[in-house]
Motif scaffolding. Structure first.
Motif, mmCIF file in Angstrom:
data_model
loop_
_atom_site.group_PDB
_atom_site.id
_atom_site.type_symbol
_atom_site.label_atom_id
_atom_site.label_comp_id
_atom_site.label_asym_id
_atom_site.label_seq_id
_atom_site.Cartn_x
_atom_site.Cartn_y
_atom_site.Cartn_z
ATOM 1 N N SER A 18 0.826 -1.207 0.000
ATOM 2 C CA SER A 18 0.000 0.000 0.000
ATOM 3 C C SER A 18 0.863 1.261 0.000
ATOM 4 O O SER A 18 2.054 1.222 0.332
ATOM 5 N N HIS A 19 0.228 2.369 -0.366
ATOM 6 C CA HIS A 19 0.920 3.655 -0.311
ATOM 7 C C HIS A 19 1.353 3.956 1.119
ATOM 8 O O HIS A 19 2.451 4.485 1.352
ATOM 9 N N GLY A 20 0.492 3.607 2.073
ATOM 10 C CA GLY A 20 0.811 3.826 3.488
ATOM 11 C C GLY A 20 2.035 3.047 3.927
ATOM 12 O O GLY A 20 2.826 3.541 4.737
ATOM 13 N N ALA A 21 2.195 1.843 3.400
ATOM 14 C CA ALA A 21 3.377 1.047 3.746
ATOM 15 C C ALA A 21 4.645 1.732 3.258
ATOM 16 O O ALA A 21 5.660 1.756 3.970
ATOM 17 N N VAL A 22 4.597 2.318 2.070
ATOM 18 C CA VAL A 22 5.770 3.028 1.539
ATOM 19 C C VAL A 22 6.033 4.276 2.382
ATOM 20 O O VAL A 22 7.184 4.564 2.730
ATOM 21 N N ARG A 23 4.974 4.990 2.748
ATOM 22 C CA ARG A 23 5.161 6.170 3.609
ATOM 23 C C ARG A 23 5.803 5.769 4.935
ATOM 24 O O ARG A 23 6.685 6.465 5.444
ATOM 25 N N ASN A 24 5.382 4.642 5.507
ATOM 26 C CA ASN A 24 5.987 4.164 6.754
ATOM 27 C C ASN A 24 7.468 3.844 6.562
ATOM 28 O O ASN A 24 8.286 4.147 7.440
ATOM 29 N N LEU A 25 7.815 3.223 5.439
ATOM 30 C CA LEU A 25 9.223 2.912 5.163
ATOM 31 C C LEU A 25 10.052 4.190 5.061
ATOM 32 O O LEU A 25 11.195 4.236 5.530
ATOM 33 N N GLU A 30 13.814 3.614 6.341
ATOM 34 C CA GLU A 30 14.215 2.383 5.652
ATOM 35 C C GLU A 30 14.422 2.608 4.155
ATOM 36 O O GLU A 30 15.244 1.941 3.532
ATOM 37 N N ILE A 31 13.659 3.526 3.588
ATOM 38 C CA ILE A 31 13.853 3.935 2.195
ATOM 39 C C ILE A 31 14.131 5.432 2.208
ATOM 40 O O ILE A 31 13.359 6.210 2.783
ATOM 41 N N LYS A 32 15.219 5.835 1.574
ATOM 42 C CA LYS A 32 15.543 7.252 1.483
ATOM 43 C C LYS A 32 14.667 7.902 0.418
ATOM 44 O O LYS A 32 14.451 7.341 -0.649
ATOM 45 N N ALA A 33 14.163 9.087 0.757
ATOM 46 C CA ALA A 33 13.314 9.834 -0.168
ATOM 47 C C ALA A 33 13.582 11.320 0.010
ATOM 48 O O ALA A 33 14.135 11.742 1.027
ATOM 49 N N ILE A 34 13.183 12.093 -0.984
ATOM 50 C CA ILE A 34 13.320 13.546 -0.891
ATOM 51 C C ILE A 34 11.958 14.185 -1.096
ATOM 52 O O ILE A 34 11.118 13.663 -1.826
ATOM 53 N N GLN A 35 11.775 15.316 -0.406
ATOM 54 C CA GLN A 35 10.538 16.067 -0.568
ATOM 55 C C GLN A 35 10.785 17.138 -1.620
ATOM 56 O O GLN A 35 11.777 17.876 -1.553
ATOM 57 N N TRP A 42 6.738 13.605 -2.546
ATOM 58 C CA TRP A 42 7.922 12.823 -2.223
ATOM 59 C C TRP A 42 8.361 12.005 -3.422
ATOM 60 O O TRP A 42 7.528 11.501 -4.180
ATOM 61 N N ARG A 43 9.677 11.874 -3.579
ATOM 62 C CA ARG A 43 10.242 11.078 -4.657
ATOM 63 C C ARG A 43 11.322 10.164 -4.097
ATOM 64 O O ARG A 43 12.079 10.542 -3.198
ATOM 65 N N ILE A 44 11.369 8.965 -4.648
ATOM 66 C CA ILE A 44 12.350 7.959 -4.249
ATOM 67 C C ILE A 44 13.237 7.701 -5.461
ATOM 68 O O ILE A 44 12.745 7.335 -6.533
ATOM 69 N N GLU A 45 14.524 7.918 -5.279
ATOM 70 C CA GLU A 45 15.455 7.685 -6.379
ATOM 71 C C GLU A 45 15.578 6.189 -6.646
ATOM 72 O O GLU A 45 15.526 5.373 -5.718
ATOM 73 N N GLU A 46 15.731 5.833 -7.898
ATOM 74 C CA GLU A 46 15.826 4.427 -8.297
ATOM 75 C C GLU A 46 16.909 3.695 -7.504
ATOM 76 O O GLU A 46 16.689 2.575 -7.034
ATOM 77 N N THR A 47 18.058 4.327 -7.316
ATOM 78 C CA THR A 47 19.141 3.667 -6.578
ATOM 79 C C THR A 47 18.783 3.456 -5.109
ATOM 80 O O THR A 47 19.193 2.468 -4.512
ATOM 81 N N ALA A 48 17.999 4.366 -4.519
ATOM 82 C CA ALA A 48 17.569 4.201 -3.123
ATOM 83 C C ALA A 48 16.651 2.993 -2.995
ATOM 84 O O ALA A 48 16.755 2.228 -2.033
ATOM 85 N N LEU A 49 15.765 2.812 -3.971
ATOM 86 C CA LEU A 49 14.886 1.654 -3.960
ATOM 87 C C LEU A 49 15.686 0.372 -4.152
ATOM 88 O O LEU A 49 15.463 -0.622 -3.452
ATOM 89 N N GLU A 50 16.633 0.386 -5.071
ATOM 90 C CA GLU A 50 17.481 -0.787 -5.300
ATOM 91 C C GLU A 50 18.261 -1.143 -4.036
ATOM 92 O O GLU A 50 18.373 -2.322 -3.685
#
Length: 73
Positions: A18-25, A30-35, A42-50
């Motif tokens: 869920s979207h909420g699960a990603v927001r919790n991460l 646990e997952i780096k993101a930028i506002q 919010w955006r998650i860089e491909e390398t951060a997800l990898e």
């Protein structure tokens, strides 16, 4: 170097959560993101997800080897 970014919805779809699960991460670090801007985009860089996925594979492998986690049907 061109960077690729994903939305929360993109990542939720890729991980089948869920979207909420990603927001919790993101909130748990646990997952780096930028506002982007001040509107809560919010955006998650491909390398951060990898990197997150690689870490999860390592942690899961360790849990299975130690018997802490078992794969059930």
């Amino acid at each position: 170097m061109e960077r690729s970014f994903y939305t929360i919805a993109d990542v939720a779809d890729m991980l089948k959560v869920s979207h909420g699960a990603v927001r919790n991460l993101i909130n748990n670090g646990e997952i780096k993101a930028i506002q982007i801007g001040g509107r809560g985009l919010w955006r998650i860089e491909e390398t951060a997800l990898e990197n997150y996925i690689k870490e999860q594979y390592q942690q899961s492998e360790e849990k299975v080897k130690s018997g802490e986690a078992l794969v059930n049907d």
